[in-house]
Structures are given as structure tokens and as C-alpha cells.
Design a protein around this motif. Structure first.
Motif, mmCIF file in Angstrom:
data_model
loop_
_atom_site.group_PDB
_atom_site.id
_atom_site.type_symbol
_atom_site.label_atom_id
_atom_site.label_comp_id
_atom_site.label_asym_id
_atom_site.label_seq_id
_atom_site.Cartn_x
_atom_site.Cartn_y
_atom_site.Cartn_z
ATOM 1 N N SER A 7 0.835 -1.209 0.000
ATOM 2 C CA SER A 7 0.000 0.000 0.000
ATOM 3 C C SER A 7 0.864 1.252 0.000
ATOM 4 O O SER A 7 0.547 2.238 -0.672
ATOM 5 N N GLU A 8 1.954 1.220 0.758
ATOM 6 C CA GLU A 8 2.851 2.379 0.791
ATOM 7 C C GLU A 8 3.444 2.617 -0.601
ATOM 8 O O GLU A 8 3.524 3.753 -1.071
ATOM 9 N N ILE A 9 3.868 1.539 -1.246
ATOM 10 C CA ILE A 9 4.546 1.666 -2.545
ATOM 11 C C ILE A 9 3.551 2.061 -3.642
ATOM 12 O O ILE A 9 3.798 2.993 -4.419
ATOM 13 N N ASP A 21 8.826 9.706 1.421
ATOM 14 C CA ASP A 21 8.550 9.072 2.718
ATOM 15 C C ASP A 21 7.794 7.764 2.523
ATOM 16 O O ASP A 21 8.053 6.766 3.190
ATOM 17 N N GLU A 22 6.806 7.790 1.618
ATOM 18 C CA GLU A 22 5.993 6.586 1.414
ATOM 19 C C GLU A 22 6.867 5.442 0.897
ATOM 20 O O GLU A 22 6.696 4.290 1.303
ATOM 21 N N ALA A 23 7.820 5.760 0.027
ATOM 22 C CA ALA A 23 8.750 4.723 -0.443
ATOM 23 C C ALA A 23 9.523 4.157 0.744
ATOM 24 O O ALA A 23 9.669 2.941 0.885
ATOM 25 N N GLY A 24 9.976 5.041 1.626
ATOM 26 C CA GLY A 24 10.706 4.596 2.820
ATOM 27 C C GLY A 24 9.846 3.689 3.689
ATOM 28 O O GLY A 24 10.312 2.656 4.176
ATOM 29 N N HIS A 25 8.568 4.051 3.850
ATOM 30 C CA HIS A 25 7.668 3.218 4.662
ATOM 31 C C HIS A 25 7.571 1.812 4.074
ATOM 32 O O HIS A 25 7.614 0.824 4.788
ATOM 33 N N GLY A 26 7.447 1.766 2.751
ATOM 34 C CA GLY A 26 7.388 0.459 2.090
ATOM 35 C C GLY A 26 8.641 -0.349 2.395
ATOM 36 O O GLY A 26 8.559 -1.536 2.725
ATOM 37 N N GLU A 36 6.114 10.423 10.470
ATOM 38 C CA GLU A 36 6.106 10.964 9.108
ATOM 39 C C GLU A 36 4.675 11.154 8.605
ATOM 40 O O GLU A 36 4.377 12.130 7.909
ATOM 41 N N GLU A 37 3.792 10.247 8.981
ATOM 42 C CA GLU A 37 2.390 10.379 8.549
ATOM 43 C C GLU A 37 1.771 11.659 9.097
ATOM 44 O O GLU A 37 0.908 12.264 8.468
ATOM 45 N N SER A 38 2.195 12.076 10.288
ATOM 46 C CA SER A 38 1.557 13.279 10.821
ATOM 47 C C SER A 38 2.004 14.513 10.027
ATOM 48 O O SER A 38 1.211 15.421 9.805
HETATM 49 FE FE LIG Z 1 3.057 5.975 4.597
#
Ligand SMILES: [Fe+2]
Ligand SMILES: [Fe+2]
Length: 316
Positions: free
Chosen positions: A48-50, A78-83, A161-163
Motif C-alpha cells: 500500500s505504501e509503494i 517518505d511513502e517509499a521509505g515506509h514500504g 512521518e504520517e503526521s
Molecule cells: Fe506511509
């Protein structure tokens, strides 16, 4: 009395750790079902992050200013990092990252249905930050206390990071709401498009969520889908008022007795359609992910060859 047979011993210490609210770590014994559930959940979260980079990534080259572009670029990265943290967490459970990516692009593993909706205007970028990342925060904050250590620890950084993601979305919308009538209309239309899909992010109602009870018993999950959805609605209504937008739900009313908002039911048949692959962008999202994976093959090959050369040097 002698101790009971040793086969039961690891299971007892697992149960005791869960009951005492302690963390399960990669080297600890765990039931197969617990491991499988975690791999499935964390992999879906990673996917989902990716995939979630795409709806907003769509606007990177057309950001309205350098400042907006810098913010959006940081958010998408950031989203790539979360993935990546999350794929690493699955590896601590014995999963193989390449295999998980294969399952995603072959459609054998799911990702959040929200990312199959299109981003039609720049207001969608703001609404995704505000509502979609906002819903993700509601889901993810309790996961910081999830029973599996590596997942819980990854969530702490992810939530910080989401905040930022949520705030930048809200700030973007607040700016547009101070603009022209046309900009305000764009914001309201984007809110109308995303409100119901955001409510669907919490998953089906509790009475139709078969895996929830076991995940709660294992303390992977801390709250039910309906509890989290309610929390999100209660949090979002005053924010909508502050912005000057409304949610497209005639049943949304304050219930003084419950101290919460009553709200309407999302269209669960739409949810099933999108989950089943028939959303507006399912095909495009997977095609893009597959192309990115194939175009990146040379990088993976080069990194593997480099690592091999370095290890022969060390051994020489
Ligand atoms: Fe995320
Ligand atoms: Fe985010």
C-alpha cells in the motif's frame, strides 16, 4: 511434579508474552498462523505504501509552485521509505521481498483499495494528505503497540512521518480555501470524492471482518475496524468545519448520548468491486508497478554483483 512435555513449552511462553503485553521478537517461537497473519498484513501494508506513491506522484511534475513540489516530493519519498521498512519487517519473519513484490504484480496479494481512485485535481493531493493519511494515522498509531516487535518499532517512525503528511494536506487545503471561489469548489469536490473511500480504509464492518478476532487475540490489532472508523469520523468533523467544507453524508449528526457522530454506511458493494480489481485505476497501478520493477532489474543485478565482489574481497 515434573514439567509438562517440552513441545508445549514454547507455545506457553508465547501465550504468556502476549498476555503480559510483551513483544514477540524474530527469534522467538511463534505459531505458524501468527507468522502467516503478520506476513500477510505487513506485506499488504508495504504494498500500500509503494502503490500509494502513484496517485500523488501523478502531480509531481505539475505542482503549482516550487514549495508545493518540494513538499510533495518529500511526502512521496517518505511513502517509499515506509514500504522499505515494512518489507524489511516481513524479512524478519522469513518472507522474501522479491517474492512479495512478485505476488503484488501478479495480483496475488492486495493493497489498500483507496489507491485505486484517480487524482483529478491538485485539491486531491491535499485531501489525500488530510483524509487518507489521516485515516492511516488512526489505523497505525495503535500498531505502535502491536505484539510483533519489528512491526511496532517501524510504526513509530512511520507515524511521525504520517503526521507531517496529514498536516501538509490540511495546510494545502486551507490555502486553497482562502483563494478563489473556483479553488474552494475544487476542494469541496475532492472532499466529496474521497470521503467515502477514506471510511472504507478501515475495512468492512466488524460483523463482516472474519480475521479481526484472531488478530485482536494475538494483539497484532488493538481496536476493531468500526472503533477506528468512529474515531476517524469524530476527529475529522471539527477539522472539516475549520476548513469550511462539508462531508457528503446526510446522516452525519452529533449524537450527544454517545458523545460521538452518527454517520451513514459506505457503499460496501463499491468496496468489494475495487478490492476485486475493478476500481478506476487498478490496472494502471499494477502496470506502473510492474514496469518500475522491470526497469529496475539492472539496478538489482548491479547491487548483487557489487555485494558478491565485496564479499570475495573480504574473504581473500
Ligand atoms: Fe506511509
Ligand atoms: Fe503518508
Amino acid at each position: 511434579m515434573t514439567a509438562s512435555p517440552t513441545v508445549a513449552e514454547p507455545e506457553r511462553s508465547f501465550e504468556a508474552a502476549i498476555a503480559a503485553d510483551q513483544r514477540i521478537e524474530p527469534r522467538d517461537w511463534m505459531p505458524d498462523g501468527y507468522r502467516r497473519t503478520l506476513i500477510r498484513q505487513i506485506a499488504q501494508h508495504a504494498h500500500s505504501e509503494i502503490i500509494g506513491m502513484q496517485p500523488e506522484g501523478n502531480w509531481l511534475t505539475r505542482s503549482p509552485s516550487l514549495r508545493r513540489k518540494a513538499i510533495l516530493m518529500a511526502k512521496v519519498q517518505d511513502e517509499a521509505g515506509h514500504g522499505l521498512y515494512l518489507y524489511s519487517a516481513t524479512e524478519t519473519l522469513g518472507a522474501d521481498r522479491a517474492e512479495l513484490t512478485g505476488m503484488l504484480i501478479e495480483g496475488r496479494q492486495k493493497y489498500s483499495s483507496i489507491f485505486n481512485y484517480p487524482t483529478l485535481t491538485y485539491a486531491d493531493v491535499g485531501v489525500i494528505g488530510w483524509l487518507v493519511d489521516g485515516a492511516a494515522i488512526c489505523n497505525q498509531v495503535p500498531l505502535c503497540r502491536s505484539s510483533y516487535g519489528p512491526y511496532a518499532r517501524a510504526m513509530i517512525r512511520v507515524c511521525k512521518e504520517e503526521s507531517f503528511h496529514q498536516r501538509q494536506g490540511f495546510e494545502l487545503l486551507a490555502t486553497m480555501m482562502r483563494g478563489t471561489a473556483e479553488q474552494r469548489k475544487m476542494v469541496q469536490e475532492a472532499v466529496n470524492r474521497w470521503w467515502w473511500p477514506a471510511l472504507m480504509m478501515f475495512g468492512p464492518p466488524d460483523d463482516r471482518s472474519p480475521n479481526s478476532a484472531q488478530s485482536m487475540a494475538w494483539r497484532i490489532k488493538r481496536h476493531t475496524n468500526d472503533e477506528l472508523r468512529q474515531r476517524f469520523v469524530d476527529m475529522s468533523v471539527p477539522q472539516a468545519e475549520a476548513l469550511g467544507v462539508t462531508f457528503p453524508d446526510p446522516d452525519l449528526t452529533w449524537n450527544a448520548e454517545r458523545g460521538s457522530y452518527d454517520f451513514g454506511d459506505p457503499d460496501w458493494s463499491e468496496f468489494m468491486q475495487v478490492i476485486g480489481g475493478n476500481g478506476a485505476c487498478n490496472v494502471e497501478r499494477i502496470a506502473n508497478r510492474r514496469a518500475a520493477h522491470e526497469n529496475g532489474a539492472w539496478v538489482r543485478e548491479a547491487a548483487t554483483a557489487f555485494a558478491r565482489r565485496e564479499s570475495t574481497k573480504e574473504n581473500a
